[in-house]
Design an enzyme around this catalytic site. Structure first.
Site, PDB file in Angstrom:
ATOM      1  N   LYS A  75      -9.450  42.599  15.944  1.00  0.00           N
ATOM      2  CA  LYS A  75     -10.014  42.197  14.833  1.00  0.00           C
ATOM      3  C   LYS A  75     -11.449  42.668  15.004  1.00  0.00           C
ATOM      4  O   LYS A  75     -12.089  42.826  16.019  1.00  0.00           O
ATOM      5  CB  LYS A  75     -10.309  40.690  14.949  1.00  0.00           C
ATOM      6  CG  LYS A  75     -10.619  40.117  13.639  1.00  0.00           C
ATOM      7  CD  LYS A  75     -10.742  38.583  13.862  1.00  0.00           C
ATOM      8  CE  LYS A  75     -11.466  37.826  12.553  1.00  0.00           C
ATOM      9  NZ  LYS A  75     -11.001  36.183  12.732  1.00  0.00           N
ATOM     10  N   SER A 150      -9.155  34.200   8.410  1.00  0.00           N
ATOM     11  CA  SER A 150     -10.079  35.223   8.309  1.00  0.00           C
ATOM     12  C   SER A 150      -9.522  36.257   8.876  1.00  0.00           C
ATOM     13  O   SER A 150      -9.866  37.571   8.536  1.00  0.00           O
ATOM     14  CB  SER A 150     -11.319  34.935   8.686  1.00  0.00           C
ATOM     15  OG  SER A 150     -11.294  34.817  10.272  1.00  0.00           O
ATOM     16  N   SER A 174      -8.213  30.375  11.250  1.00  0.00           N
ATOM     17  CA  SER A 174      -8.048  31.906  11.195  1.00  0.00           C
ATOM     18  C   SER A 174      -7.233  32.785  11.975  1.00  0.00           C
ATOM     19  O   SER A 174      -6.760  33.965  11.668  1.00  0.00           O
ATOM     20  CB  SER A 174      -9.481  32.373  11.328  1.00  0.00           C
ATOM     21  OG  SER A 174     -10.109  32.339  10.325  1.00  0.00           O
TER      22      SER A 174
HETATM   23  N1  GLN Z   1     -11.270  28.655   6.906  1.00  0.00           N
HETATM   24  C1  GLN Z   1     -12.358  28.405   7.814  1.00  0.00           C
HETATM   25  C2  GLN Z   1     -13.505  28.763   7.276  1.00  0.00           C
HETATM   26  O1  GLN Z   1     -13.917  29.386   6.356  1.00  0.00           O
HETATM   27  C3  GLN Z   1     -11.735  28.846   9.177  1.00  0.00           C
HETATM   28  C4  GLN Z   1     -12.203  30.295   9.374  1.00  0.00           C
HETATM   29  C5  GLN Z   1     -11.934  30.428  10.742  1.00  0.00           C
HETATM   30  O2  GLN Z   1     -11.262  30.024  11.702  1.00  0.00           O
HETATM   31  N2  GLN Z   1     -12.593  31.585  11.465  1.00  0.00           N
HETATM   32  O3  GLN Z   1     -14.439  28.405   7.911  1.00  0.00           O
END
Ligand code: GLN
Length: 484
Positions: A75, A150, A174
Site C-alpha cells: 500500500k 481505503s 480499511s
Molecule cells: N472508512 C474509515 C475512514 O474513512 C476507515 C478508513 C481506514 O481504516 N483507513 O476513516
C-alpha cells in the site's frame, strides 16, 4: 502461476519450476494487463527484477526463507526507500522516502519482491477508494463498482491476481472492507502487533498494518513475517509472536462463537445476513458452539470514531506544510500564505473535511463536549468486548452492510459513506484483531465478507477459524471473470 497459494509458490520456486525473476515478470505482465483497474500508483519494475535476481541467488545458495522470491505489493502508505510514497495525496506526489517502513524492511529482508505501490484513499480516509488523488480504483468483480477502501488498490491487485498478496492498513476498516468487497481474506492484527514505523500516520491510536491475501493460510504467513516488536514505534508491543501458520490447522471443536444481537439486527442486506448465518452453521457443523453476546454501546462506534480519527488526523497532518517535504505552492506572498496555498492545493476534499472536524472537536469549548466524550465512549466500547469475551472465543458478524456499490453512488454523502464502517471500526477503537473472510456471493455475483473479531493479541484464533472455514468452503477460491 498467478493462481497459486504462497505455499505452492514456495514449492514451485524450490523445485525450480520457475525462478523468482520469471515469477516476477509474470506478475508484472498481469499488472500491465490489469492497468484499467488503476490498482497501482507506482510499478517498480526495475527494482522488482533486481530483488528477484537477489532472491534467486539466495535460493541457489540454500539461504532462502519461506517468502524468499515471492512478489508482494505494498500500500502506498508504507515508506519505501528510494521509491515514491504518495499516500494517495497530491501533497506527497513528489515524496521519495529516504527509508523503509519496518514492515517493508522485514518483508524485504525475508526476500520478498516488491512489485509496486498500490492506490488508496488519500491518507487512508475513505471506504470506497474514491478519494485518491490518482483516481478511483475499479472492483475486478464489476468494474462499475468500488473495491472498498481505503486499501482498494491492494485489494483489487490481489483479487485480480496482479499480485499474490499485498500489505494494507486499517484505521476503521480499511483492510477488512476491501477484503469483503473483493472476495479476499484481510486481517487487521491487534494494535501494537505490527510496527507503525514508516507508515504515514492517519489516526495513530487506531492505525494498524496488516495483510490482504487470498486465504487465511497466506495471510498467516505474511502476518508472521511482518509482526513483532520494534523499538522505533513507541506503541509496538514487546510480546512474542505466535507461530500463526502453525496455529491454523487445529480443530475448532468446542470453540465458542459470540453472536452480538447488535450485529444481527437490522442494518445489513438480507443476502449478507444470510451468508453470515450460513457461515455460522458451517462452524457449528465443525463442532463450534454459539452464544448470544451483547455489545450495547456499538451504536456509538461511528460517532465516536468520526470524532477521534479526525482529531488525530488534524494533528498528524499539520506536518504537511510545504516546508519539510512534499508539494509547495508556486506563488505566495509570505509564510502564512505559503502554508495556506500549499495545503489548499495539496489536500483533497475529504482530507480537508477531516482536518476541519478534527480541529473543531479539539478546540477549547468543544473539547470536553466532543473529544473527551468520545474517549469515554471508546473505553465503554472496549469494556463491552471484554465482557463479551468472558463468554466466547471470538465474535462473528458481517464485515460490511452491503456488497460493492456503484462508483459515485455514495461519494456526495459523507455520512452514508461513514456508515460503511458500522461493523468494523469498533475493533480499532478496542485495539482488537479482526479478519474478513469470503463467505458467499450476492444475487449479482458480488462477494460477501464474514467478520470475525478476536480477543486482544489473539490473532491465532481468528486465523484458525478462518482457515478451518476455508477447508469447508470454496468462496475464497472464486476469481473475478477475466482475471482467471
Ligand atoms: N472508512 C474509515 C475512514 O474513512 C476507515 C478508513 C481506514 O481504516 N483507513 O476513516
Amino acid at each position: 502461476m498467478h493462481d497459486q497459494s504462497l505455499g505452492e509458490l514456495r514449492a514451485g520456486l524450490d523445485r525450480k519450476d520457475y525462478s523468482s525473476v520469471e515469477l516476477t515478470r509474470h506478475f508484472l505482465g498481469r499488472i500491465h494487463h490489469g492497468q484499467r483497474l488503476n490498482a497501482f500508483i507506482s510499478v517498480t519494475e526495475d527494482l522488482a527484477l533486481e530483488q528477484a535476481r537477489q532472491a534467486d541467488a539466495r535460493i541457489a545458495g540454500n539461504d532462502s526463507e519461506f517468502l524468499t522470491g515471492i512478489p508482494i505489493a505494498h500500500k502506498d502508505l508504507f515508506c519505501t526507500l528510494g521509491v515514491r510514497t504518495t499516500c494517495g495525496s497530491r501533497i506527497l506526489d513528489n515524496f521519495i522516502s529516504p527509508y523503509d517502513a519496518t514492515v517493508v524492511r522485514k518483508l524485504k529482508s525475508g526476500g520478498m519482491v516488491m512489485l509496486g505501490k498500490t492506490n488508496m484513499d488519500e491518507f487512508a480516509m475513505g471506504s470506497s477508494n474514491e478519494n485518491s488523488y490518482y483516481g478511483h480504483v475499479k472492483n475486478p468483480w464489476d468494474e462499475k463498482r468500488v473495491p472498498g477502501g481505503s486499501s482498494g488498490g491492494s485489494a483489487a491487485a490481489v483479487s485480480a491476481r496482479l499480485a499474490p498478496v499485498a500489505t494494507a492498513t486499517d484505521t476503521g476498516g480499511s483492510i477488512r472492507q476491501p477484503a469483503a468487497l473483493c472476495g479476499l481474506t484481510g486481517i487487521k492484527p491487534s494494535y501494537g502487533r505490527v510496527s507503525r514505523y514508516g507508515m504515514v500516520a492517519f489516526a495513530s491510536s487506531l492505525d494498524q498494518g496488516g495483510v490482504l491475501a487470498r486465504s487465511a493460510a497466506d495471510a498467516a504467513l505474511v502476518l508472521q513475517a511482518m509482526s513483532g516488536f520494534d523499538r522505533r514505534d513507541s506503541t509496538s508491543l514487546d510480546r512474542a509472536v505466535p507461530d500463526y501458520p502453525g496455529c491454523i490447522e487445529a480443530s475448532i471443536r468446542g470453540k465458542v462463537i459470540g453472536l452480538p444481537k447488535e450485529f444481527f439486527g437490522q442494518g445489513a442486506d438480507p443476502a449478507v445476513m444470510e451468508a453470515v448465518e450460513q457461515a455460522v452453521r458451517i462452524f457449528e457443523s465443525m463442532g463450534a458452539k454459539t452464544t448470544g453476546v451483547e455489545l450495547p454501546n456499538s451504536e456509538a462506534g461511528i460517532p465516536c470514531y468520526y470524532v477521534l480519527a479526525p482529531a488525530e488526523a488534524s494533528s498528524n497532518l499539520a506536518r504537511f506544510d510545504g516546508v519539510r517535504y512534499g508539494h509547495r505552492t508556486e506563488q505566495y506572498e509570505d509564510l502564512m500564505d505559503m502554508y495556506e496555498r500549499t495545503r489548499a492545493e495539496g489536500f483533497g476534499e475529504e482530507v480537508k473535511r477531516r482536518i476541519m472536524i478534527g480541529t473543531y472537536v479539539l478546540s477549547s469549548g468543544y473539547y470536553d463536549a466532543y473529544y473527551v466524550k468520545a474517549q469515554k465512549l471508546r473505553r465503554m466500547i472496549a469494556d463491552d468486548f471484554q465482557r463479551a469475551f468472558e463468554k466466547c472465543d471470538f465474535i462473528a458478524g458481517p464485515t460490511t452492510p452491503g456488497t460493492a456499490f456503484v462508483i459515485g453512488e455514495k461519494s456526495d454523502d459523507p455520512v452514508s459513506m461513514y456508515l460503511n464502517d458500522i461493523f468494523t471500526n469498533s475493533a480499532n477503537l478496542a485495539g482488537l484483531p479482526a479478519i474478513s473472510v469470503p463467505a458467499g456471493l450476492d444475487h449479482g455475483g458480488l462477494p460477501i465478507g464474514l467478520h470475525l473479531i478476536g480477543r486482544y493479541l489473539d490473532e491465532a484464533t481468528i486465523l484458525n477459524a478462518a482457515h478451518q472455514f476455508q477447508q469447508r468452503t470454496d468462496w475464497h477460491r472464486k476469481t473475478p471473470e477475466g482475471f482467471e
